[in-house]
Write a protein that holds these residues in place. Structure first.
Motif, PDB file in Angstrom:
ATOM      1  N   ASN A  57       0.809  -1.221   0.000  1.00  0.00           N
ATOM      2  CA  ASN A  57       0.000   0.000   0.000  1.00  0.00           C
ATOM      3  C   ASN A  57       0.840   1.268   0.000  1.00  0.00           C
ATOM      4  N   ASN A  58       2.156   1.086   0.002  1.00  0.00           N
ATOM      5  CA  ASN A  58       3.084   2.211   0.094  1.00  0.00           C
ATOM      6  C   ASN A  58       2.692   3.184   1.205  1.00  0.00           C
ATOM      7  N   HIS A  59       2.309   2.609   2.335  1.00  0.00           N
ATOM      8  CA  HIS A  59       1.981   3.395   3.536  1.00  0.00           C
ATOM      9  C   HIS A  59       2.501   2.568   4.708  1.00  0.00           C
TER      10      HIS A  59
ATOM     11  N   ASN B  38      17.584   3.193   4.034  1.00  0.00           N
ATOM     12  CA  ASN B  38      17.096   4.033   2.932  1.00  0.00           C
ATOM     13  C   ASN B  38      15.606   3.910   2.675  1.00  0.00           C
ATOM     14  N   ASN B  39      14.987   2.899   3.276  1.00  0.00           N
ATOM     15  CA  ASN B  39      13.562   2.702   3.023  1.00  0.00           C
ATOM     16  C   ASN B  39      12.994   1.736   4.065  1.00  0.00           C
ATOM     17  N   PHE B  40      11.736   1.375   3.903  1.00  0.00           N
ATOM     18  CA  PHE B  40      11.096   0.484   4.872  1.00  0.00           C
ATOM     19  C   PHE B  40      11.599  -0.944   4.731  1.00  0.00           C
ATOM     20  N   LYS B  41      11.757  -1.379   3.489  1.00  0.00           N
ATOM     21  CA  LYS B  41      12.147  -2.765   3.229  1.00  0.00           C
ATOM     22  C   LYS B  41      13.494  -3.089   3.875  1.00  0.00           C
ATOM     23  N   GLN B  42      14.453  -2.189   3.711  1.00  0.00           N
ATOM     24  CA  GLN B  42      15.771  -2.412   4.320  1.00  0.00           C
ATOM     25  C   GLN B  42      15.677  -2.418   5.842  1.00  0.00           C
TER      26      GLN B  42
END
Lengths: 98, 98
Positions: A57-59, B38-42
């Motif tokens: 959901n990119n949230h 750098n992002n949520f996944k990392q």
């Protein structure tokens, strides 16, 4: 950018989300729920399920993982609090745990 | 059950753990460090690495996963604060991020 939900919209939304609480932190309201598990591994598995939901959901919520529990907090930093998207994400998080 | 580390042992240990802070919460000292990504996944990947480390050692931290950051908190609830095991786990957590 999403608009903040009105207090009435939040109250209405919470009727479908009885396990969620609204708490104000750093000047912004958040939707918060704690989920209980039997051990750390199950808690971390749930964290990953919520993470997948967030990526889809990119949230992205804040997720606190501990032995036997996961706390999920949904809010929209840019909007400055709870939006209708956060209410929807909370409902989808409940479905993961159902 | 592990004994609490003395203040001197904690101070000595922190020399090898410059990024970690000691904070007292709910009456118990904890070792706390924030890691940036750098992002949520990392961030979530790192949470899982810390989770694997925890399972291997049967000692479990509190992990806060957010977009672009992970906060790790080590303490021993039964001992009532920071033990030498917590100092060792903090060092191993640093190695995961190195």
């Amino acid at each position: 950018m999403d608009k903040l939900a009105t207090n009435e919209e939040i109250e209405q939304g919470l009727k479908q989300l009885p396990e969620w609480q609204v708490r104000k932190m750093d000047g912004m309201q958040r939707l918060i729920r704690q989920f209980k598990f039997n051990n750390f591994k199950q808690a971390l598995n749930f964290t990953n399920q919520v993470g997948d939901l967030a990526e889809q959901n990119n949230h992205h919520p804040l997720i606190i993982t501990e032995w036997g529990k996961v706390t999920v907090e949904w809010w929209s930093h840019q909007a400055g609090g709870i939006t209708s998207a956060d209410l929807q994400m909370a409902a989808q998080t409940d479905q993961l745990a159902a």
